[in-house]
Structure formats: structure tokens, C-alpha cells
Design a protein around this motif. Structure first.
Motif, PDB file in Angstrom:
ATOM      1  N   VAL A   1       0.829  -1.163   0.021  1.00 41.85           N
ATOM      2  CA  VAL A   1      -0.055  -0.096  -0.131  1.00 41.85           C
ATOM      3  C   VAL A   1       1.109   1.367   0.051  1.00 41.85           C
ATOM      4  CG1 VAL A   1      -1.925   1.366   1.175  1.00 41.85           C
ATOM      5  CG2 VAL A   1      -1.816  -1.371   1.336  1.00 41.85           C
ATOM      6  N   VAL A   2       1.553   1.481  -1.270  1.00 42.54           N
ATOM      7  CA  VAL A   2       2.361   2.808  -1.348  1.00 42.54           C
ATOM      8  C   VAL A   2       1.787   3.578  -2.318  1.00 42.54           C
ATOM      9  CG1 VAL A   2       4.686   3.383  -2.098  1.00 42.54           C
ATOM     10  CG2 VAL A   2       4.300   1.228  -0.956  1.00 42.54           C
ATOM     11  N   PRO A   3       1.330   4.933  -2.046  1.00 45.20           N
ATOM     12  CA  PRO A   3       1.062   5.961  -2.984  1.00 45.20           C
ATOM     13  C   PRO A   3       1.549   5.898  -4.159  1.00 45.20           C
ATOM     14  CG  PRO A   3       0.818   6.581  -0.846  1.00 45.20           C
ATOM     15  CD  PRO A   3       1.543   5.481  -0.687  1.00 45.20           C
ATOM     16  N   GLU A   4       0.863   5.857  -5.264  1.00 43.54           N
ATOM     17  CA  GLU A   4       1.490   6.032  -6.676  1.00 43.54           C
ATOM     18  C   GLU A   4       2.591   7.107  -6.773  1.00 43.54           C
ATOM     19  OE1 GLU A   4       0.551   6.021 -11.261  1.00 43.54           O
ATOM     20  OE2 GLU A   4      -1.096   6.084  -9.780  1.00 43.54           O
TER      21      GLU A   4
ATOM     22  N   ASN B   1      -7.320   4.203  -1.808  1.00 41.21           N
ATOM     23  CA  ASN B   1      -7.886   4.460  -2.865  1.00 41.21           C
ATOM     24  C   ASN B   1      -7.297   3.523  -4.071  1.00 41.21           C
ATOM     25  OD1 ASN B   1      -6.098   6.408  -2.015  1.00 41.21           O
ATOM     26  ND2 ASN B   1      -6.512   7.461  -4.046  1.00 41.21           N
ATOM     27  N   GLU B   2      -8.343   2.823  -4.735  1.00 43.66           N
ATOM     28  CA  GLU B   2      -7.837   1.999  -6.082  1.00 43.66           C
ATOM     29  C   GLU B   2      -6.487   1.103  -5.916  1.00 43.66           C
ATOM     30  OE1 GLU B   2      -7.713   4.926  -9.119  1.00 43.66           O
ATOM     31  OE2 GLU B   2      -9.830   5.541  -8.875  1.00 43.66           O
ATOM     32  N   ILE B   3      -6.383   0.514  -4.706  1.00 43.65           N
ATOM     33  CA  ILE B   3      -5.090  -0.300  -4.738  1.00 43.65           C
ATOM     34  C   ILE B   3      -5.345  -1.874  -4.997  1.00 43.65           C
ATOM     35  CG2 ILE B   3      -4.272   1.069  -2.846  1.00 43.65           C
ATOM     36  CD1 ILE B   3      -5.152  -1.167  -0.879  1.00 43.65           C
TER      37      ILE B   3
ATOM     38  N   LYS C   1      -7.527   5.732   4.752  1.00 37.65           N
ATOM     39  CA  LYS C   1      -8.369   6.817   4.064  1.00 37.65           C
ATOM     40  C   LYS C   1      -8.514   6.461   2.505  1.00 37.65           C
ATOM     41  CE  LYS C   1      -6.455  10.766   2.931  1.00 37.65           C
ATOM     42  NZ  LYS C   1      -5.947  11.991   3.304  1.00 37.65           N
ATOM     43  N   GLY C   2      -9.416   7.174   1.879  1.00 38.33           N
ATOM     44  CA  GLY C   2      -9.515   6.835   0.391  1.00 38.33           C
ATOM     45  C   GLY C   2     -10.480   5.882   0.179  1.00 38.33           C
ATOM     46  N   TYR C   3     -11.231   5.583   0.961  1.00 40.82           N
ATOM     47  CA  TYR C   3     -12.628   4.702   0.227  1.00 40.82           C
ATOM     48  C   TYR C   3     -13.717   5.084   0.953  1.00 40.82           C
ATOM     49  CZ  TYR C   3     -11.925   1.912   4.681  1.00 40.82           C
ATOM     50  OH  TYR C   3     -11.895   1.651   5.988  1.00 40.82           O
ATOM     51  N   ALA C   4     -14.922   4.561   0.262  1.00 43.53           N
ATOM     52  CA  ALA C   4     -16.070   5.044   1.048  1.00 43.53           C
ATOM     53  C   ALA C   4     -16.456   3.865   1.901  1.00 43.53           C
ATOM     54  CB  ALA C   4     -17.280   5.045  -0.017  1.00 43.53           C
ATOM     55  N   GLU C   5     -17.346   4.167   2.832  1.00 43.74           N
ATOM     56  CA  GLU C   5     -17.519   3.286   4.151  1.00 43.74           C
ATOM     57  C   GLU C   5     -18.318   2.084   3.566  1.00 43.74           C
ATOM     58  OE1 GLU C   5     -17.413   1.697   7.457  1.00 43.74           O
ATOM     59  OE2 GLU C   5     -16.647   3.725   7.018  1.00 43.74           O
ATOM     60  N   GLU C   6     -19.013   1.940   2.445  1.00 39.75           N
ATOM     61  CA  GLU C   6     -19.795   0.896   2.024  1.00 39.75           C
ATOM     62  C   GLU C   6     -18.376  -0.096   1.270  1.00 39.75           C
ATOM     63  OE1 GLU C   6     -20.518   4.397  -0.966  1.00 39.75           O
ATOM     64  OE2 GLU C   6     -20.441   4.024   1.304  1.00 39.75           O
ATOM     65  N   ASP C   7     -17.415   0.511   1.043  1.00 39.99           N
ATOM     66  CA  ASP C   7     -16.319  -0.227   0.516  1.00 39.99           C
ATOM     67  C   ASP C   7     -15.465  -0.846   1.319  1.00 39.99           C
ATOM     68  OD1 ASP C   7     -17.308   0.479  -2.245  1.00 39.99           O
ATOM     69  OD2 ASP C   7     -15.977   2.338  -2.056  1.00 39.99           O
ATOM     70  N   PHE C   8     -15.878  -0.821   2.687  1.00 36.76           N
ATOM     71  CA  PHE C   8     -15.041  -1.649   3.714  1.00 36.76           C
ATOM     72  C   PHE C   8     -15.061  -3.057   3.542  1.00 36.76           C
ATOM     73  CE2 PHE C   8     -15.028  -3.491   8.247  1.00 36.76           C
ATOM     74  CZ  PHE C   8     -13.813  -3.087   8.433  1.00 36.76           C
TER      75      PHE C   8
ATOM     76  N   ILE D   1     -15.535  -4.832   0.734  1.00 34.98           N
ATOM     77  CA  ILE D   1     -14.577  -4.897  -0.620  1.00 34.98           C
ATOM     78  C   ILE D   1     -13.177  -5.092  -0.079  1.00 34.98           C
ATOM     79  CG2 ILE D   1     -13.852  -4.199  -2.714  1.00 34.98           C
ATOM     80  CD1 ILE D   1     -16.962  -3.145  -3.021  1.00 34.98           C
ATOM     81  N   LEU D   2     -12.652  -4.140   0.782  1.00 29.98           N
ATOM     82  CA  LEU D   2     -11.282  -4.034   1.207  1.00 29.98           C
ATOM     83  C   LEU D   2     -10.944  -5.351   1.984  1.00 29.98           C
ATOM     84  CD1 LEU D   2     -10.531  -0.400   1.833  1.00 29.98           C
ATOM     85  CD2 LEU D   2      -9.576  -1.649   0.001  1.00 29.98           C
ATOM     86  N   LEU D   3     -12.022  -5.661   2.794  1.00 25.47           N
ATOM     87  CA  LEU D   3     -11.747  -6.714   3.808  1.00 25.47           C
ATOM     88  C   LEU D   3     -11.439  -7.998   2.865  1.00 25.47           C
ATOM     89  CD1 LEU D   3     -14.129  -6.403   6.574  1.00 25.47           C
ATOM     90  CD2 LEU D   3     -11.694  -6.321   6.783  1.00 25.47           C
ATOM     91  N   LYS D   4     -12.271  -8.145   1.914  1.00 27.10           N
ATOM     92  CA  LYS D   4     -12.046  -9.360   1.018  1.00 27.10           C
ATOM     93  C   LYS D   4     -10.631  -9.312   0.246  1.00 27.10           C
ATOM     94  CE  LYS D   4     -17.096  -9.965   0.417  1.00 27.10           C
ATOM     95  NZ  LYS D   4     -18.228  -9.708  -0.560  1.00 27.10           N
ATOM     96  N   LYS D   5     -10.414  -8.111  -0.232  1.00 22.38           N
ATOM     97  CA  LYS D   5      -8.886  -7.864  -0.918  1.00 22.38           C
ATOM     98  C   LYS D   5      -7.787  -8.427  -0.025  1.00 22.38           C
ATOM     99  CE  LYS D   5     -10.013  -4.193  -4.301  1.00 22.38           C
ATOM    100  NZ  LYS D   5      -9.498  -2.861  -4.985  1.00 22.38           N
ATOM    101  N   PHE D   6      -7.972  -7.933   1.406  1.00 20.19           N
ATOM    102  CA  PHE D   6      -6.785  -8.234   2.232  1.00 20.19           C
ATOM    103  C   PHE D   6      -6.663  -9.597   2.761  1.00 20.19           C
ATOM    104  CE2 PHE D   6      -6.264  -3.519   1.609  1.00 20.19           C
ATOM    105  CZ  PHE D   6      -4.807  -3.477   2.005  1.00 20.19           C
TER     106      PHE D   6
END
Length: 760
Positions: free
Chosen positions: A80-83, A128-130, A169-176, A178-183
């Protein structure tokens, strides 16, 4: 015999004498190589592990060490390193790591904010968008190191997925979800590799459970731990919480993990055991030794607490440990030979807290007779302190009640008087307070403290620095000046040295952010005003210029939150004692014609309890103490305050309630996020949103500063807006400070002209 285990949740990374800080800063200056830095910090890391091993800790944490911040470590581990940092010309992965934290010539650093309700700062993950990927199994590397180097079968520490993502930061609460599934697959991979290496216990830190979570969040997080348990059934996870009582206790204790870590010091956890019980198939990691304060534990009471816990959890299923990581306290008290022996004996730093944990395990295992010596020593040290001079000079409890905590006019009326007196331009410029403290400043202070130079010689040196910087500030064109605080080691410790009821340590350092360490003073008795603390330097600085020089004080809430506070009386009582003492100082400043006075409260948001049920009481007490300290000044005297990185939307009403005439807020790394708070709320007083980041060793461009000003002016009227850096400049170098302030003033003048044209 029943076996009770001892555990440590985390150990200070900075070394007994801040060797870690010195190694880092030497590397940043180019005075050492990457290999030398890694070798020096490895030695520190192993020394900490060795000490925990020698003290008899059963479950020793590995992977809690960091070169900067453990949240940043987790970001780097998962890619998770910013572009903006991936396109720079950094020479190594380590350089990129430090660039994310500190910024570089090509990129602004990631945002930094407070770790829950502590003075430790973490680097905020940008999510965001990682597409996360496991770059390195960091806990595994540290586990192997401890085993190979010291023969320690360590307990790897991993920041849990829920906490890591909730802090990002950088994501909407409803995307929590989705991120959990990614990690989730990455966490499973880390744990599978740990299991393959023979790891028995893993500590997964989830302090986010100390905050109020929605039922949906709890359900989503539970699904993650169900998936982990199914994928890695053989490993024993300790789901570790701290800093607060867990609101969702019933749900949490039924997560499919081997152990639950709970804080029995901060919050009210024991009644939850009484009301809901504890699962018979789980271990309770009981945090009974205070990991955030430095006073010796009353071992008799702590043993009683553990015996009460035994009513609900069998002895063989209890792990005894501190309430949180010991990174929030100094390393050892053994170097504090200059303290009064009674006070020194009453202290317990990290090393001593581990000894207390081991003693409690022995007591729980075999009864009070097993630790009779330790119990006697604990009781004697507490009794000695309570009967000492520190506790024998009570402050009148009626003092606060006899004084007004309100200004005599509302802001809308007194600001008219202030503008008439101050005659400042539109968009006035100033700094937050401290100016660069060079090696020479620190050397002269050290010589004075050692007696190598006289008090008069030291005072002459300080006046030379003040004069030099008054001239620099006038040349730059700042509108309201500061004296620079060259006489101060730290914004809280300085006052701790001068107020009654405080003592200061010699090596009681803790990490605040990056390599920045602070030395919180000890509030060991009743606090009261002794004699003027800031008058001499402020009056001298004001005598050198026709422009206004701000008087500079640290506010009562920050002094409280950044000190190690005495136990035995309510914290809010101590808070009001501090406020009354500061009220005396503010009145002295005003008597000496210092009529712009800044009372900094960077720790106000930090002290907000994690549980929302406790917010109202805390914020009421914080606002009241600030007003109690500042309300007695004339209407024409302008009161400023300053706050650091925080989620200000939670305390917007309290910020306004302080009734400060001007507030400056540290915000450059998250400028847009903070301004959105002011877009959603009406703020009727004057405000300065920091227009450039002082924590990065870079000079911002004028365009960057103007962009921050212009964004703010879309929401905040120009006649309410001040222009300033986002925090004090003490840690910066002189050339970069001067260059950045020059650009800030130039940007302010250009925007001022544009605004005046618009206004006709």
C-alpha cells in the motif's frame, strides 16, 4: 501445577537513551549507510527481546519493532504505497519507506494522525484504488530472527485487518467489505507461513474494537476471522484489544480465535465478565498492568482483580499482561538517579512493568505468600509517596468555582475591539510558535544545566537567538511574530519544570512521531502557580519590534494529556488545577502588555475517549478548563489556540465552544478532508488552516501554498482567515524554515491583493 502465562503486548523501540532516534537521524543526514542503520537498530531490537526473556516473560512479542511506525510497516508489507512515491527516484525500498512518512523532493508525505487517544502518531494508509500484494512477511522475518539469534519462541505481532483498514483513508464506508475481501487472502498467507515455520501464538492487534462499531461492521469482521480460522486452524490467535472497554463484548468473545485480549485498566471490563461470562474454550489475555502510565502498581489490588477474573475464567486459561503496548512509557527507571528516592521508587517504566506482570503470575499461581516481598515493597512505595511532600500541599478545591469561565463580551463584539487595536492586514501571517532549535541551542542549554556556563550567560544567549529571529521575521514580512521558544525543551516539560506539583525525568522518553521523542513530566502532586514562567522572554521579544509578539503557553488539556498524571484523584480535578495555574500566567502576560496570547491545545482531540458514551463529559471538561484559563483577559486581548492532526468533525462544536478568538489547525497533509468539515459547519471565529507541512524536510512551492489558501477561501471568508504553517518549526533547519516562510508570505500577499480586488 496449573500454569499461568505472562505476556508482553509490545516493547519500546527507542532504546534507554534514544539510541534508535540517533541512528535514524544520522542516516537521514547521510552520516551513515543503510547497512549501518539496520545493524544499529537490530542490536536495539535484540536487546529489548533479551531483556523480556531475562525477566521471565513467556509470550514475547516479535514484529512490534519499527523503523518509523507500525501502521506504515503494515502498509509497506501489503504494497500500500501511494503512486506518487512509485514514480520517484528513491534509491531503495527503505528510502521509499521514509519518503512516504517524511515526504521527498518529488512527493508530499502521507497524512499523519493520532493513534487512537494517545500522543503517538501513525502514517495513514492511502487505500484508494489499490491492489494489495504481500511484499514481505515481516512478522515471519522477526520471528526467525528472535529464534535464531536468541532462542526465543516469539509471539509475532500483526496489525489486524479491521483496524488497519478503519485507520486508512481514500475509500467509501460501503467499500469496507470489499477491502476486507482484498486483504483477507494476504492475512491468511502471512499466518500460513507463520504456522509452517512453527509459530504457536500470534497476536493480532484490533484496538478498533474499543470504538463504537456498527453491527454490520462487526458481522463483516467476524466473517474474516471465520475464514482465517478455516484456512489456518492450527495457529493460536490472540485477538488483542486495548485502550477501552469493548462495546461489542458478547459478539467479540465468540469470534473463532484461541484467545481474546482485553484491557482491564482503561474502561470497565470486569462487569462484562460478570454479566456475560467468558467462553470455556478460550484463553483470556488480561491486561491488568497499566501500559500508559508510570506509577507502580498496587500489586495487592491487581492480584485481587485477577482473583475476581478467576470467578469467570479458569486459572489455566488466563494470560497476565500489560493493558497495551509498553511503547507508551519510558524504557527503564534505573537511570533516574537524580529523582527524589521516594518518587523514583514509586515509578514503574516498561522494564519494571514486566517485573510486575511476572510477580502477578507467581501470585496467581501460588498465592500471596509466593510474592510477599513484592507485595510489601509495592505497598510501601505507594504509602511513602502518599505521605510525602508531593501529596501534602492540597490546592483549594473551591478555586475554580469562584471564577468566571466566560469572556465579558461575545466574540462578535470583542473582535471589533481587537481589529481596531491590532490593525492587521487581510489574511494576516504568523507562525505557530517554536522556531528552529539548532545544535548550538541544545548545546548551550546542556552547558547551562551542567553548570558549565552561568545563568546570566545562558540568558544572554537566549536573548541573542530571540533578537536574531525577530529580525528574520520582520525581514520576511510576517504580521504577528513569536519569540521562538529557544529556552524550552518541550512544550509540556517546560511548564512541568516551573509549576508546583510536577517533576521531570532525565531519560523518561517516549516516541511521538517518527524520530521525535518527548519526555512527559510527572504530575505527582497538586498543581499550582509558583511564579511567572514566560514573561521574561515574551517581554524582551516585544521590546525589539513594533509588531505584536504572541505570548506562548501550552493549554491545560495538553499539559494533562501529555504528562504522566497522578492517580488517586479524578483527572478532571487535576485538569482544573492546571487551568487555574495558567490563568495566573495569562494575567501576568497581559499586565506586561502582551495582548496576543496563544494557548495551544494540540492534544484536545487526542484525549477524546474511544467510547462515544464518554465524549460529552470529556469535552465539557476540556472546554471548561480552557475557558477557565483564558476568560479573565480584556476584550481587546486576542486569545489564539492551536490543534494538531485529528478528525475534527467529531469535536467541531467543542472547538467553537473554546471561544478562542483565533484557532490554527495542523492540516496540510489532509487539507481537503479538514476543509470539508468547515464546508458542512459554520465557524464564526477566526481560523488558520496550516498551509504547508512542517514535518517534511522540504520547502513547498509558492503554487502549492496558494492552492491550499485558495481551497480554504472557498469555504472560509477572507476576513476570518489567517495564514500560517501547520505546526511549530522547532525541528526544522534554519535555511528551509526561512525559505518556506518567505514563500508563505509572498503567497499570502498575492492572494491578499486578489481578494482586495474582488472586494473592490
Amino acid at each position: 501445577m496449573t500454569t499461568v502465562k505472562s505476556s508482553s503486548i509490545g516493547y519500546p523501540r527507542i532504546g534507554e537513551k534514544r539510541e534508535w532516534k540517533k541512528a535514524l537521524e544520522k542516516f537521514w543526514k547521510g552520516a551513515s549507510t543503510e547497512a549501518e542503520l539496520l545493524a544499529e537498530t537490530k542490536a536495539l531490537r535484540l536487546d529489548g527481546l533479551r531483556k523480556q526473556q531475562e525477566k521471565g516473560i513467556d509470550l514475547i512479542p516479535v514484529g512490534d519493532f519499527s523503523l518509523y511506525d507500525h501502521v506504515l510497516d503494515t502498509s509497506i508489507m501489503f504494497g500500500v504505497v501511494p503512486e506518487r512515491f512509485l514514480t520517484t527516484d528513491e534509491e531503495s525500498a527503505l528510502e521509499t519507506y521514509f519518503a512516504v512518512a517524511r515526504g521527498s523532493k518529488n512527493a508530499i508525505a502521507s497524512e499523519m494522525t493520532k493513534w487512537f487517544n494517545t500522543n503517538y502518531h501513525y502514517i495513514v494508509p492511502e487505500l484508494n484504488e489499490i491492489t494489495p500484494i504481500l511484499k514481505e512477511n515481516r512478522p515471519l522475518a522477526f520471528y526467525k530472527e528472535a529464534k535464531e539469534e536468541l532462542g526465543i519462541e516469539g509471539k509475532p505481532v500483526l496489525l489486524g485487518p479491521a483496524t488497519f483498514l478503519k485507520l486508512g483513508k481514500g475509500y467509501a464506508e460501503e467499500d469496507f467489505s470489499i477491502l476486507l475481501k482484498k486483504f483477507l487472502p494476504l492475512y491468511i498467507q502471512v499466518l500460513q507461513e507463520l504456522q509452517e515455520a512453527g509459530v504457536q501464538w500470534v497476536q493480532v492487534d484490533e484496538p478498533i474494537f474499543g470504538k463504537s462499531l456498527t453491527k454490520e461492521d462487526i458481522s463483516l469482521i467476524r466473517q474474516v476471522y471465520v475464514a482465517i480460522n478455516e484456512a489456518v486452524p492450527g495457529i493460536k490467535l490472540i485477538l488483542q484489544t486495548y485502550f477501552e472497554t469493548v462495546d461489542c463484548y458478547e459478539e467479540l468473545v465468540n469470534f473463532p480465535v484461541a484467545a481474546i485480549g482485553l484491557d482491564f485498566v482503561h474502561g470497565d471490563t470486569l462487569p462484562l465478565l460478570s454479566q456475560y461470562g467468558f467462553p470455556e474454550n478460550k484463553v483470556l489475555a488480561a491486561g491488568v498492568i497499566d501500559g500508559r502510565n508510570v506509577w507502580r502498581a498496587d500489586l495487592e489490588k491487581k492480584l485481587g482483580l485477577l482473583e475476581a477474573i478467576q470467578l469467570y475464567v479458569d486459572k489455566e486459561r488466563i494470560i497476565v499482561q500489560p493493558s497495551c503496548s509498553l511503547q507508551h512509557v519510558p524504557v527503564t527507571k534505573r537511570s533516574e538517579e537524580t529523582l527524589n528516592p521516594i518518587l523514583q521508587d514509586a515509578l514503574s517504566f516498561a522494564d519494571e512493568k514486566l517485573e510486575e506482570v511476572v510477580a502477578l503470575v507467581k501470585g496467581l499461581q501460588g498465592g500471596e505468600e509466593q510474592i510477599a516481598t513484592e507485595l510489601k515493597a509495592s505497598k510501601q512505595s505507594i504509602d511513602n509517596l502518599n505521605s510525602s511532600k508531593y501529596r501534602q500541599s492540597p490546592v483549594s478545591e473551591n478555586g475554580a468555582e469562584q471564577l468566571s469561565a466566560n469572556r465579558s463580551l461575545p466574540f462578535s463584539e470583542r473582535i471589533i475591539e481587537q481589529r481596531e487595536v491590532l490593525q492587521l492586514p487581510l489574511l494576516p501571517t504568523t507562525t505557530i510558535g517554536s522556531l528552529p532549535q539548532t545544535a548550538e541551542v541544545r548545546q548551550q542549554r546542556s552547558k547551562w544545566r551542567k553548570g558549565d556556563i552561568t545563568g546570566g550567560e545562558y540568558e544572554q544567549f537566549i536573548q541573542h537567538e530571540i533578537k536574531k529571529w525577530i529580525e528574520i521575521q520582520e525581514e520576511i514580512g510576517l504580521d504577528v511574530l513569536v519569540h521562538g521558544e529557544f529556552e524550552r525543551t518541550d512544550m509540556v516539560e517546560y511548564f512541568g519544570e516551573k509549576l508546583n506539583g510536577f517533576e521531570v525525568t532525565k531519560f523518561g522518553w517516549v516516541q511521538s512521531y517518527g524520530s521525535r521523542c518527548v519526555k512527559p513530566p510527572l504530575i505527582c502532586g497538586d498543581v499550582s502557580f509558583d511564579k511567572p514562567m514566560t514573561i521574561k522572554e515574551s517581554v524582551y521579544a516585544q521590546s525589539l519590534t513594533e509588531k505584536k509578539v504572541k505570548g506562548m503557553l501550552t493549554g491545560p488539556v495538553t499539559i494533562l494529556n501529555w504528562s504522566f498524571v497522578r492517580d488517586g484523584i479524578p483527572r478532571f480535578d487535576v485538569l482544573n488545577q492546571i487551568a487555574l495555574a495558567l490563568r495566573h500566567e495569562i494575567e501576568e502576560l497581559e499586565k506586561n502588555n502582551i495582548t496576543v496570547i496563544q494557548v495551544d491545545e494540540p492534544a484536545l482531540r487526542e484525549g477524546l475517549p474511544l467510547s462515544r458514551d464518554k465524549w460529552e463529559d470529556y469535552l465539557h471538561a476540556a472546554v471548561y478548563s480552557f475557558k477557565l484559563a483564558t476568560a479573565s483577559v480584556q476584550n481587546s486581548t486576542q486569545i489564539h489556540t492551536h490543534m494538531c492532526y485529528s478528525d475534527f468533525k467529531d469535536i467541531f462544536d467543542a472547538i467553537s465552544g473554546l471561544d478562542a478568538d483565533v484557532i490554527s489547525i495542523e492540516t496540510s497533509r489532509s487539507h481537503g478532508d479538514l476543509i470539508s468539515t468547515f464546508e458542512a459547519n459554520t465557524y464564526d471565529k477566526e481560523i488558520g488552516l496550516g498551509v504547508y507541512d512542517i514535518h517534511s524536510p522540504r520547502v513547498p512551492s509558492k503554487e502549492e501554498i496558494k492552492g491550499n489558501i485558495d481551497r480554504a477561501l472557498k469555504t472560509i471568508p477572507a476576513n476570518q482567515f489567517w495564514i500560517n504553517p501547520d505546526c511549530g518549526l522547532k525541528t526544522r533547519q534554519e535555511p528551509e524554515t526561512i525559505a518556506a516562510l518567505q514563500l508563505m508570505v509572498e503567497a499570502a500577499k498575492e492572494v491578499r491583493e486578489e481578494q482586495l480586488v474582488k472586494q473592490g
